[in-house]
Scaffold this motif. Structure first.
Motif, PDB file in Angstrom:
ATOM      1  N   GLU A 115       0.782  -1.265  -0.025  1.00 49.95           N
ATOM      2  CA  GLU A 115       0.108   0.023   0.136  1.00 49.95           C
ATOM      3  C   GLU A 115       0.870   1.394   0.074  1.00 49.95           C
ATOM      4  OE1 GLU A 115      -2.943   2.406  -0.348  1.00 49.95           O
ATOM      5  OE2 GLU A 115      -3.453   0.208  -0.204  1.00 49.95           O
ATOM      6  N   ALA A 116       0.412   2.192  -0.798  1.00 52.91           N
ATOM      7  CA  ALA A 116       1.357   3.272  -1.009  1.00 52.91           C
ATOM      8  C   ALA A 116       1.357   4.327   0.411  1.00 52.91           C
ATOM      9  CB  ALA A 116       0.994   3.978  -2.207  1.00 52.91           C
ATOM     10  N   VAL A 117       0.438   4.316   1.065  1.00 55.09           N
ATOM     11  CA  VAL A 117       0.243   5.195   1.950  1.00 55.09           C
ATOM     12  C   VAL A 117       0.398   4.398   3.252  1.00 55.09           C
ATOM     13  CG1 VAL A 117      -1.563   6.839   3.172  1.00 55.09           C
ATOM     14  CG2 VAL A 117      -1.602   6.790   0.582  1.00 55.09           C
ATOM     15  N   PRO A 118       1.279   4.844   4.083  1.00 55.66           N
ATOM     16  CA  PRO A 118       1.683   4.150   5.333  1.00 55.66           C
ATOM     17  C   PRO A 118       0.668   4.390   6.525  1.00 55.66           C
ATOM     18  CG  PRO A 118       3.203   6.072   5.006  1.00 55.66           C
ATOM     19  CD  PRO A 118       2.306   6.075   3.623  1.00 55.66           C
ATOM     20  N   ASP A 119       0.679   3.590   7.302  1.00 52.18           N
ATOM     21  CA  ASP A 119      -0.244   3.848   8.574  1.00 52.18           C
ATOM     22  C   ASP A 119       0.554   4.681   9.754  1.00 52.18           C
ATOM     23  OD1 ASP A 119      -2.077   4.006  10.616  1.00 52.18           O
ATOM     24  OD2 ASP A 119      -2.107   1.890  10.973  1.00 52.18           O
ATOM     25  N   TRP A 120       0.357   6.068   9.610  1.00 55.33           N
ATOM     26  CA  TRP A 120       1.146   6.661  10.577  1.00 55.33           C
ATOM     27  C   TRP A 120       0.457   6.681  11.892  1.00 55.33           C
ATOM     28  CZ3 TRP A 120       6.220   7.279   9.219  1.00 55.33           C
ATOM     29  CH2 TRP A 120       6.311   7.382   7.752  1.00 55.33           C
ATOM     30  N   SER A 121      -0.521   6.169  12.176  1.00 58.97           N
ATOM     31  CA  SER A 121      -1.461   6.409  13.348  1.00 58.97           C
ATOM     32  C   SER A 121      -0.704   6.132  14.720  1.00 58.97           C
ATOM     33  CB  SER A 121      -2.651   5.441  13.346  1.00 58.97           C
ATOM     34  OG  SER A 121      -2.317   4.030  13.300  1.00 58.97           O
ATOM     35  N   LYS A 122      -0.115   5.097  14.582  1.00 58.78           N
ATOM     36  CA  LYS A 122       1.154   5.031  15.936  1.00 58.78           C
ATOM     37  C   LYS A 122       1.831   6.036  16.149  1.00 58.78           C
ATOM     38  CE  LYS A 122       0.961  -0.175  15.737  1.00 58.78           C
ATOM     39  NZ  LYS A 122       1.706  -1.350  15.585  1.00 58.78           N
ATOM     40  N   VAL A 123       2.353   6.798  15.386  1.00 59.10           N
ATOM     41  CA  VAL A 123       3.155   8.062  15.435  1.00 59.10           C
ATOM     42  C   VAL A 123       2.355   8.955  15.920  1.00 59.10           C
ATOM     43  CG1 VAL A 123       4.686   9.641  14.219  1.00 59.10           C
ATOM     44  CG2 VAL A 123       4.643   7.253  13.623  1.00 59.10           C
ATOM     45  N   TYR A 124       1.212   9.346  15.623  1.00 61.92           N
ATOM     46  CA  TYR A 124       0.533  10.379  15.915  1.00 61.92           C
ATOM     47  C   TYR A 124       0.038   9.998  17.562  1.00 61.92           C
ATOM     48  CZ  TYR A 124      -0.030  11.536  11.050  1.00 61.92           C
ATOM     49  OH  TYR A 124       0.245  11.834   9.572  1.00 61.92           O
ATOM     50  N   VAL A 132       7.577   7.159  19.964  1.00 61.48           N
ATOM     51  CA  VAL A 132       7.408   7.965  18.711  1.00 61.48           C
ATOM     52  C   VAL A 132       8.333   7.565  17.586  1.00 61.48           C
ATOM     53  CG1 VAL A 132       7.244  10.230  17.662  1.00 61.48           C
ATOM     54  CG2 VAL A 132       6.698  10.148  20.060  1.00 61.48           C
ATOM     55  N   LEU A 133       9.702   7.456  17.888  1.00 57.86           N
ATOM     56  CA  LEU A 133      10.710   7.133  16.955  1.00 57.86           C
ATOM     57  C   LEU A 133      10.416   5.664  16.490  1.00 57.86           C
ATOM     58  CD1 LEU A 133      13.942   8.747  18.502  1.00 57.86           C
ATOM     59  CD2 LEU A 133      11.978   9.731  17.003  1.00 57.86           C
ATOM     60  N   GLU A 134      10.197   4.700  17.683  1.00 57.49           N
ATOM     61  CA  GLU A 134      10.124   3.447  17.004  1.00 57.49           C
ATOM     62  C   GLU A 134       8.968   3.262  16.161  1.00 57.49           C
ATOM     63  OE1 GLU A 134       8.209  -0.498  19.842  1.00 57.49           O
ATOM     64  OE2 GLU A 134       9.690   0.840  20.693  1.00 57.49           O
ATOM     65  N   ALA A 158       6.557   2.090  10.575  1.00 57.78           N
ATOM     66  CA  ALA A 158       5.905   2.525   9.378  1.00 57.78           C
ATOM     67  C   ALA A 158       6.691   2.676   8.312  1.00 57.78           C
ATOM     68  CB  ALA A 158       4.998   3.639   9.716  1.00 57.78           C
ATOM     69  N   LEU A 159       7.835   3.237   8.461  1.00 58.90           N
ATOM     70  CA  LEU A 159       8.791   3.433   7.421  1.00 58.90           C
ATOM     71  C   LEU A 159       9.176   2.201   6.854  1.00 58.90           C
ATOM     72  CD1 LEU A 159       9.757   6.325   6.138  1.00 58.90           C
ATOM     73  CD2 LEU A 159      11.606   6.127   7.214  1.00 58.90           C
ATOM     74  N   CYS A 160       9.551   1.337   7.867  1.00 61.02           N
ATOM     75  CA  CYS A 160      10.103  -0.105   7.474  1.00 61.02           C
ATOM     76  C   CYS A 160       9.229  -0.648   6.502  1.00 61.02           C
ATOM     77  CB  CYS A 160      10.771  -0.620   8.752  1.00 61.02           C
ATOM     78  SG  CYS A 160      11.372  -2.426   7.899  1.00 61.02           S
ATOM     79  N   GLN A 161       7.885  -0.844   6.945  1.00 65.47           N
ATOM     80  CA  GLN A 161       6.675  -1.394   6.237  1.00 65.47           C
ATOM     81  C   GLN A 161       6.597  -0.878   4.868  1.00 65.47           C
ATOM     82  OE1 GLN A 161       3.335  -1.323   8.756  1.00 65.47           O
ATOM     83  NE2 GLN A 161       4.074  -2.650   9.973  1.00 65.47           N
ATOM     84  N   LEU A 182      17.412   9.578   5.977  1.00 62.34           N
ATOM     85  CA  LEU A 182      15.909   9.809   6.062  1.00 62.34           C
ATOM     86  C   LEU A 182      15.459   9.737   7.667  1.00 62.34           C
ATOM     87  CD1 LEU A 182      12.962  10.638   4.960  1.00 62.34           C
ATOM     88  CD2 LEU A 182      13.151   8.025   4.247  1.00 62.34           C
ATOM     89  N   VAL A 183      15.809   8.388   8.038  1.00 63.76           N
ATOM     90  CA  VAL A 183      15.479   7.981   9.423  1.00 63.76           C
ATOM     91  C   VAL A 183      16.242   8.931  10.476  1.00 63.76           C
ATOM     92  CG1 VAL A 183      15.643   6.291  11.175  1.00 63.76           C
ATOM     93  CG2 VAL A 183      15.335   5.531   8.785  1.00 63.76           C
ATOM     94  N   ALA A 184      17.181   9.654  10.231  1.00 64.27           N
ATOM     95  CA  ALA A 184      17.977  10.383  11.087  1.00 64.27           C
ATOM     96  C   ALA A 184      17.064  11.978  10.921  1.00 64.27           C
ATOM     97  CB  ALA A 184      19.516  10.781  10.650  1.00 64.27           C
ATOM     98  N   HIS A 185      16.636  12.330   9.899  1.00 68.49           N
ATOM     99  CA  HIS A 185      16.145  13.637   9.749  1.00 68.49           C
ATOM    100  C   HIS A 185      14.627  13.511  10.484  1.00 68.49           C
ATOM    101  CE1 HIS A 185      18.707  15.729   7.467  1.00 68.49           C
ATOM    102  NE2 HIS A 185      18.762  14.851   6.245  1.00 68.49           N
TER     103      HIS A 185
END
Length: 525
Positions: free
Chosen positions: A305-314, A325-327, A332-335, A391-394
C-alpha cells in the motif's frame, strides 16, 4: 516578484492582497476569483508565485494545479485552504504544490513562504545563468558540443538535424548499455569524468558525458555509454568490481553510486531508454544494502500500500516517552520501504506529508520554531537526503523536537488546569463531586483526567475533594455555632454519620471531640 492571489471569497481575497501589500510593497500583486480566470492570468503574465484556495467554482485549486503541470508552467504554487484534510495535502504535493497553508493564515506563515520562494527563485535564476554560460562554452569546443548533442538525444529533446548528426557516429550502431553515475561531492568535475571513462573503459568501449549542472541535492552526475556484446553474468561481476574500485578511489570525496540500464541491441535506437532506466536504478541505491551499484532488471517494484499507517506515530506524540514516537515511525517507514523495493521518492513524499500533517494538527499549540522546523524538514531536508539512514535521522530529529514542544505545551496546560480544578472543588464542595463530573467540566477523558491529577499532585481527585471538605469542616467547627449535622451538609456530606467517620479517620478524633478540645483550649487560654 509577481504574485497571483486566487480565492472565490472576496473578503479573503482582499485580506490576502492587503496583507502581502504591507509585507512586500515592492511586489506586483494581482487577484482573481476562480481557477479559469487564474489560468488566463498565468498565461498572460507568468506570475512567479501563486497563492490559491482549493474549493472554488468552475475549476478548483487542485484542478488548477494539475492544469499548470500539464501545460508545463513551472511556478511556485501555495495552496491555501480552510480544510485540514490529509487527502488535500497529499494531492497538492503530488501535483507539485510548493506549500500548503491552512486558513486563517498567519502573517508569519505568509511572510515565511514568500521569503522561501524568493530565495528559491534567486537560486533558480542563478542556475539558469550558469546553464546558459555552460551552453555557450559547449559551443566553443567540439568535445563539449558532442556532450551537449548526446544529452539532447538522451533526454529526448534533440532536433531532427541533431539526430541526423548522430548517425555519423558508427559506434552508436553497436549493442551496449548506459551507466548513470552520481557523486554527492566533487571539486573537479573534469577529473571525475575522466576517471569514470577510464574505469568503465575496462568493461567495454566507453564515452562519459557529464550532465549539465548539479542534481537537486548538489551531486555531480554523468552517463557513460558502453559498447558490449552481451550483459552476461561475468560482465555483471566485472561491473561490480569496477564500481567497488571507483568507490574506494573517491571515498575521500563523497559517496559514489551507479545504476545500469538494460541491454541495447543498438545504442543509437535504445540508449535513451537504457539511460532513463539506469537513473531509476541508481535512485534505489538510497538503500545502503544495494552497495552502490544496481542493475535495472534487479528492481522489484513494491506491491505494498502506497500510504503508510502513521496512526501509531500520532498516538505516541500524545505520550510522554519520545522513544515510542521514533519506534512507531521506524516501524511504519520500514513497512512502506518493503525491504528496499519501494520507490525512495515515495518514502520521502510520505515522510514529508506525515510531518506536515503533524504541523497542521497541532498548529494551535506548537510554537513558531517547532512549526518552522517541521516545515523545513519536510520541504528541504527530507527531499535532499541521499540514503535511508539519513531519512530516518532527519525524521528522528524532527519528531524528537516536535514531541518535546508538544510535551512542554501539555505540561503548561496541565498546570493551569490543575489549579483551576482545585479552585473548582473549593467552590462546589457542598455539591456531589465525582471524577466524571469534573472531567466533563474540564473537557477531559475521565481516565486521563484522573491520571493527570495523580501524576501532577501526588493525590487522587477524591483525595483532593476530601481534603478540601475536611479543611472546611475544621474552620466551621472552630468558628460558627453550628450543629454537627449542619456542618456535615455545609461540607457536602448528606449522611452525618459518614461525615463523622471520615473526619475521625482524617484527624484521629470525631467532630464532637475536636470541637470539645477546641473549647477546652480556649478556656485554658
Amino acid at each position: 516578484m509577481r504574485i497571483l492571489i486566487v480565492d472565490d471569497e472576496p473578503r479573503h481575497l482582499r485580506g490576502m492582497v492587503n496583507l502581502i501589500g504591507r509585507l512586500r510593497p515592492e511586489d506586483q500583486v494581482v487577484a482573481v476569483q476562480d481557477g479559469l480566470s487564474a489560468m488566463e492570468m498565468v498565461k498572460a503574465h507568468r506570475p512567479e508565485a501563486i497563492l490559491t484556495d482549493i474549493r472554488m467554482p468552475g475549476m478548483d485549486g487542485l484542478e488548477f494545479l494539475e492544469r499548470l503541470k500539464l501545460e508545463g508552467i513551472r511556478t511556485k504554487v501555495v495552496m491555501v485552504s480552510a480544510y485540514n484534510l490529509f487527502e488535500y495535502a497529499q494531492k497538492a504535493v503530488h501535483y507539485g504544490a510548493y506549500d500548503y497553508l491552512l486558513k486563517p493564515v498567519e502573517i508569519d506563515q505568509v511572510a515565511d513562504v514568500l521569503s522561501r520562494i524568493d530565495l528559491l527563485l534567486t537560486a533558480e535564476q542563478r542556475q539558469r545563468r550558469e546553464e546558459e554560460e555552460m551552453q555557450h562554452r559547449l559551443k566553443l569546443a567540439s568535445s563539449a558540443y558532442l556532450n551537449r548533442l548526446m544529452l539532447s538525444w538522451l533526454n529526448g529533446s534533440a532536433s531532427l538535424a541533431e539526430l541526423a548528426e548522430l548517425d555519423g557516429y558508427d559506434w552508436l550502431r553497436e549493442s551496449g548499455v548506459a551507466v548513470y553515475s552520481e557523486l554527492n561531492s566533487c571539486q573537479d568535475s573534469g577529473v571525475f569524468i575522466r576517471a569514470l571513462e577510464q574505469a568503465w573503459g575496462r568493461w567495454g568501449e566507453a564515452i562519459t558525458i557529464p550532465l549539465s549542472g548539479m542534481t537537486e541535492d548538489g551531486s555531480l552526475a554523468a552517463v557513460t555509454l558502453i559498447s558490449l556484446e552481451a550483459l552476461t553474468g561475468d560482465k555483471r561481476e566485472e561491473a561490480r568490481s569496477i564500481a567497488r574500485s571507483l568507490a574506494a578511489d573517491w571515498a575521500h570525496t563523497g559517496q559514489l553510486t551507479h545504476g545500469i540500464g538494460p541491454e541495447c541491441r543498438s545504442l543509437r535506437e535504445e540508449a535513451p531508454r537504457s539511460y532513463l532506466a539506469a537513473r531509476t536504478a541508481n535512485s534505489y541505491n538510497f538503500y545502503d544494502f544495494r552497495q552502490g551499484l544496481l542493475f535495472s532488471d534487479e528492481i522489484r517494484f513494491s506491491s505494498r500500500e502506497a500510504v503508510p499507517d502513521w496512526s501509531k506515530v500520532y498516538e505516541a506524540l500524545k505520550m510522554d516517552d519520545a522513544a515510542l514516537v521514533l519506534e512507531a515511525c521506524v516501524e511504519a517507514l520500514c513497512q512502506l520501504a518493503d525491504g528496499g523495493h519501494a520507490s525512495p521518492m515515495l518514502l520521502k513524499e510520505q515522510a514529508s506529508l506525515m510531518l506536515l500533517q503533524i504541523r497542521s494538527e497541532h498548529q494551535d499549540i506548537l510554537d513558531k520554531r517547532a512549526q518552522q522546523m517541521l516545515t523545513g524538514t519536510a520541504t528541504m531536508l527530507i527531499r535532499s537526503c541521499r540514503s535511508y539512514p539519513e531519512l530516518v535521522a532527519h525524521l528522528g530529529q524532527a519528531l524528537r523536537e516536535a514531541h518535546l514542544a508538544l510535551t512542554v505545551s501539555r505540561q503548561d496546560q496541565g498546570e493551569s488546569m490543575i489549579a483551576e480544578c482545585l479552585s473548582w472543588i473549593q467552590q462546589h464542595m457542598k455539591e456531589e463531586l465525582t471524577l466524571e463530573r469534573a472531567a466533563e467540566h474540564f473537557h477531559f477523558n475521565p481516565s486521563y483526567f484522573s491520571t493527570l491529577i495523580k501524576n501532577r499532585t501526588g493525590k487522587t481527585f477524591s483525595e483532593h475533594v476530601t481534603a478540601a471538605r475536611m479543611k472546611r469542616a475544621k474552620v466551621l467547627l472552630a468558628g460558627e455555632p453550628l450543629r454537627i449535622y449542619e456542618i456535615s451538609l455545609e461540607c457536602g456530606f448528606q449522611d452525618t454519620k459518614y461525615f463523622c467517620r471520615v473526619f475521625k479517620k482524617y484527624y484521629g478524633m470525631s467532630p464532637k471531640a475536636y470541637k470539645h478540645a477546641l473549647s477546652q483550649r480556649k478556656r485554658e487560654a
